[in-house]
Design an enzyme around this catalytic site. Structure first.
Site, PDB file in Angstrom:
ATOM      1  N   GLY A 165       0.838  -1.205   0.000  1.00 50.98           N
ATOM      2  CA  GLY A 165       0.000   0.000   0.000  1.00 50.98           C
ATOM      3  C   GLY A 165       0.868   1.248   0.000  1.00 50.98           C
ATOM      4  N   VAL A 169       0.267   4.532   5.422  1.00 58.51           N
ATOM      5  CA  VAL A 169      -0.221   3.381   6.182  1.00 58.51           C
ATOM      6  C   VAL A 169       0.947   2.433   6.519  1.00 58.51           C
ATOM      7  CG1 VAL A 169      -1.927   1.521   6.281  1.00 58.51           C
ATOM      8  CG2 VAL A 169      -2.448   3.602   5.011  1.00 58.51           C
ATOM      9  N   GLY A 170       1.940   2.392   5.637  1.00 61.54           N
ATOM     10  CA  GLY A 170       3.143   1.588   5.914  1.00 61.54           C
ATOM     11  C   GLY A 170       3.770   1.977   7.244  1.00 61.54           C
ATOM     12  N   GLU A 187       5.639  -3.319   0.898  1.00 61.99           N
ATOM     13  CA  GLU A 187       5.651  -3.123  -0.562  1.00 61.99           C
ATOM     14  C   GLU A 187       4.936  -1.803  -0.806  1.00 61.99           C
ATOM     15  OE1 GLU A 187       7.232  -5.227  -2.444  1.00 61.99           O
ATOM     16  OE2 GLU A 187       7.465  -6.920  -1.082  1.00 61.99           O
ATOM     17  N   CYS A 221       1.221  -0.163  -9.334  1.00 61.99           N
ATOM     18  CA  CYS A 221       2.359   0.369  -8.562  1.00 61.99           C
ATOM     19  C   CYS A 221       3.627   0.493  -9.394  1.00 61.99           C
ATOM     20  CB  CYS A 221       2.619  -0.491  -7.336  1.00 61.99           C
ATOM     21  SG  CYS A 221       2.931  -2.209  -7.760  1.00 61.99           S
TER      22      CYS A 221
HETATM   23  P1  NAD Z   1      -3.401   2.231   1.373  1.00 65.36           P
HETATM   24  O1  NAD Z   1      -2.077   2.312   2.052  1.00 65.36           O
HETATM   25  O2  NAD Z   1      -4.345   3.362   1.517  1.00 65.36           O
HETATM   26  O3  NAD Z   1      -4.231   0.930   1.894  1.00 65.36           O
HETATM   27  C1  NAD Z   1      -3.659  -0.339   1.939  1.00 65.36           C
HETATM   28  C2  NAD Z   1      -4.365  -1.165   3.006  1.00 65.36           C
HETATM   29  O4  NAD Z   1      -4.227  -0.519   4.263  1.00 65.36           O
HETATM   30  C3  NAD Z   1      -5.851  -1.383   2.783  1.00 65.36           C
HETATM   31  O5  NAD Z   1      -6.154  -2.740   3.043  1.00 65.36           O
HETATM   32  C4  NAD Z   1      -6.511  -0.456   3.792  1.00 65.36           C
HETATM   33  O6  NAD Z   1      -7.726  -0.975   4.296  1.00 65.36           O
HETATM   34  C5  NAD Z   1      -5.494  -0.389   4.911  1.00 65.36           C
HETATM   35  N1  NAD Z   1      -5.526   0.924   5.598  1.00 65.36           N
HETATM   36  C6  NAD Z   1      -5.844   2.133   5.067  1.00 65.36           C
HETATM   37  N2  NAD Z   1      -5.750   3.104   6.007  1.00 65.36           N
HETATM   38  C7  NAD Z   1      -5.369   2.492   7.156  1.00 65.36           C
HETATM   39  C8  NAD Z   1      -5.106   2.943   8.491  1.00 65.36           C
HETATM   40  N3  NAD Z   1      -5.223   4.233   8.812  1.00 65.36           N
HETATM   41  N4  NAD Z   1      -4.740   2.030   9.413  1.00 65.36           N
HETATM   42  C9  NAD Z   1      -4.604   0.727   9.101  1.00 65.36           C
HETATM   43  N5  NAD Z   1      -4.851   0.235   7.851  1.00 65.36           N
HETATM   44  C10 NAD Z   1      -5.221   1.104   6.883  1.00 65.36           C
HETATM   45  O7  NAD Z   1      -3.068   1.923  -0.156  1.00 65.36           O
HETATM   46  P2  NAD Z   1      -4.077   1.836  -1.362  1.00 65.36           P
HETATM   47  O8  NAD Z   1      -4.627   3.194  -1.654  1.00 65.36           O
HETATM   48  O9  NAD Z   1      -5.027   0.718  -1.176  1.00 65.36           O
HETATM   49  O10 NAD Z   1      -3.070   1.422  -2.554  1.00 65.36           O
HETATM   50  C11 NAD Z   1      -2.354   2.329  -3.318  1.00 65.36           C
HETATM   51  C12 NAD Z   1      -0.896   2.382  -2.927  1.00 65.36           C
HETATM   52  O11 NAD Z   1      -0.353   1.081  -2.874  1.00 65.36           O
HETATM   53  C13 NAD Z   1      -0.052   3.135  -3.938  1.00 65.36           C
HETATM   54  O12 NAD Z   1       0.887   3.944  -3.277  1.00 65.36           O
HETATM   55  C14 NAD Z   1       0.663   2.019  -4.688  1.00 65.36           C
HETATM   56  O13 NAD Z   1       1.868   2.400  -5.309  1.00 65.36           O
HETATM   57  C15 NAD Z   1       0.866   1.036  -3.608  1.00 65.36           C
HETATM   58  N6  NAD Z   1       1.071  -0.292  -4.169  1.00 65.36           N
HETATM   59  C16 NAD Z   1       2.277  -0.880  -4.031  1.00 65.36           C
HETATM   60  C17 NAD Z   1       2.496  -2.131  -4.595  1.00 65.36           C
HETATM   61  C18 NAD Z   1       3.819  -2.836  -4.466  1.00 65.36           C
HETATM   62  O14 NAD Z   1       3.865  -4.008  -4.769  1.00 65.36           O
HETATM   63  N7  NAD Z   1       4.869  -2.171  -4.018  1.00 65.36           N
HETATM   64  C19 NAD Z   1       1.463  -2.771  -5.264  1.00 65.36           C
HETATM   65  C20 NAD Z   1       0.242  -2.129  -5.376  1.00 65.36           C
HETATM   66  C21 NAD Z   1       0.045  -0.892  -4.821  1.00 65.36           C
END
Ligand code: NAD
Length: 424
Positions: A165, A169-170, A187, A221
């Site tokens: 993600g 959130v990471g 990731e 991504c």
């Molecule tokens: P996100 O970080 O918003 O959400 C990812 C997960 O975290 C979801 O399951 C969500 O429910 C959970 N989440 C959201 N907010 C949270 C919080 N406050 N506390 C705990 N959990 C929470 O990411 P997204 O918008 O779903 O995805 C897009 C991002 O992911 C982009 O930056 C993209 O580049 C990245 N991405 C990376 C890869 C990779 O392999 N490196 C692959 C796909 C997407």
């Protein structure tokens, strides 16, 4: 988990994909307006490859790996045994809801672990399908919900957290992991640059960049985020990109069945703020492929493609090295020494030469970020090792017991010990 059981679970994932394929296509049509071809090839195809690769290699991955034992420790044997870590939580984003849950799961199961999957609430049709159907095929729990549900899961103790993600959130995941000292894989975001030099085959280059950018309407991504084109080819490449886009989707991409939609309104609004002049339809979540002449700071994650001129390769390398490390770097050139310069002088999760995105489909290559794009790679053997503890074992014979190391220490014993250890 026994090897036969692992194989059974892996085949269970395959059966889920095969039997639920029409529902998967429909879920992704609802969530992302995604064409069947893209779901079939990019999402399910790569899962099939990953499963086949794991089934084929499981016996060799799980076999103990012998290591040479130095003379001073003879007679004895040394080896590495791979042990499962235990229970692993997979937190996934919405853009490839099956690949980014089931892909890590293949590696997790291959390594003998159990898992709980938390898909993104922003792709609700896909998340519901996973929750309703997957447990009929394998012993994996699926928990649906948003930030609150995820935080609840993160309050429990896990043996590994696998997060895909955004970096915001990471950071939350890392903080939660610290409490239990849980190992983490992150990731994270893309912002992947493309560099096109003056020796590149422009027509093929434009097609491959436009394809990598516009699959899933740019919500990938590893999509090319921006293009740095050598001064001498900048204009010709811009024209070729426009030509490729028209060739793919016609004069009005909104009418094309082969062009996906944006996930939701907030993301539409984010993209509109980046390019208010673009052609879009807020209600239908349609955003046209659009070329930009400047690079926004944040990851674009949509069908906007900035293309800017650079005077030479060192200038492009300097620009890339002054920014956070991307997940992938794409270089288009037929100059071998320039290709070497790129792989050696830049920092990125991966380098792909004369193509975009396709490195993900090669199961022998690790997939993961570096620096700001995350840490810890998976896919194939790399995923198996990521979710295993490589346990070193040394087993010594009792037939010989050299008195050398035991007190009382003597000068002679020290000399002999140094001689042995210096020579291995
Ligand atoms: P996100 O970080 O918003 O959400 C990812 C997960 O975290 C979801 O399951 C969500 O429910 C959970 N989440 C959201 N907010 C949270 C919080 N406050 N506390 C705990 N959990 C929470 O990411 P997204 O918008 O779903 O995805 C897009 C991002 O992911 C982009 O930056 C993209 O580049 C990245 N991405 C990376 C890869 C990779 O392999 N490196 C692959 C796909 C997407």
């Amino acid at each position: 988990m026994e090897i036969t059981q692992r194989k059974k679970q892996l085949r269970g994932i395959l059966a889920f994909i095969e039997e639920c394929e029409p529902q998967i296509f429909e879920a992704l049509r609802q969530d992302l307006g995604r064409p069947v071809f893209e779901t079939s090839v990019l999402e399910l195809g790569s899962l099939r490859t990953e499963i086949a690769y794991a089934l084929e290699n499981l016996a060799s991955w799980t076999a103990p790996r012998p290591v040479r034992t130095p003379l001073v420790h003879q007679p004895g044997k040394s080896w590495i045994e791979y042990q499962p870590l235990g229970k692993i939580l997979v937190i996934a984003p919405w853009n490839y809801p099956f690949q980014l849950t089931l892909g890590p799961l293949v590696n997790i199961i291959a390594a003998g672990n159990s898992a709980v999957i938390k898909p993104s609430e922003l792709a609700p049709y896909s998340a519901d399908l996973l929750a309703q159907k997957l447990p009929n095929y394998i012993d994996t729990q699926v928990v649906t919900g948003g930030p609150e549900a995820t935080q609840k899961l993160l309050d429990q103790k896990w043996d590994h957290l696998f997060f895909t993600g955004g970096s915001r959130v990471g950071q939350i995941v890392l903080e939660k992991a610290a409490k239990f000292l849980t190992p983490v894989t992150l990731e994270l975001g893309g912002k992947c640059p493309c560099i096109v030099d003056e020796t590149a085959h422009l027509e093929v280059t434009a097609r491959r960049i436009a394809w990598g950018k516009l699959i899933n309407a740019g919500q990938t991504c590893v999509a090319p985020d921006y293009v740095l084109a050598h001064d001498r080819v900048y204009e010709a490449l811009t024209a070729e990109l426009q030509k490729a886009i028209t060739h793919f989707f016609g004069n009005n991409p909104k009418q094309s069945d082969d062009y996906a939609r944006i996930i939701n309104r907030p993301h539409m609004e984010r993209l509109i703020a980046l390019a208010p002049q673009a052609d879009y339809d807020l209600e239908q979540r349609y955003f046209a492929p659009t070329l930009l002449d400047h690079i926004p700071d944040d990851e674009i994650f949509g069908p906007l493609l900035p293309i800017v001129p650079v005077k030479n390769l060192p200038a492009a390398i300097e620009l890339i090295n002054s920014r956070p490390s991307p997940l992938a770097l794409y270089f288009f050139s037929s100059n071998k020494s320039a290709q070497k310069q790129i792989t050696q002088q830049t920092k990125s999760g991966a380098v792909c030469i004369n193509d975009t995105v396709s490195h993900l489909g090669i199961p022998g290559l690790p997939f993961g970020g570096v620096g700001e794009s995350g840490f810890g790679a998976y896919h194939g053997r790399w995923g198996f090792e990521r979710f295993s503890h490589a346990k070193p074992v040394f087993s010594r014979s009792t037939r010989v017991d050299m008195p050398l190391r035991y007190p009382p220490y003597t000068k002679m014993a020290l000399r002999i010990a140094n001689w042995f250890q210096g020579g291995l």
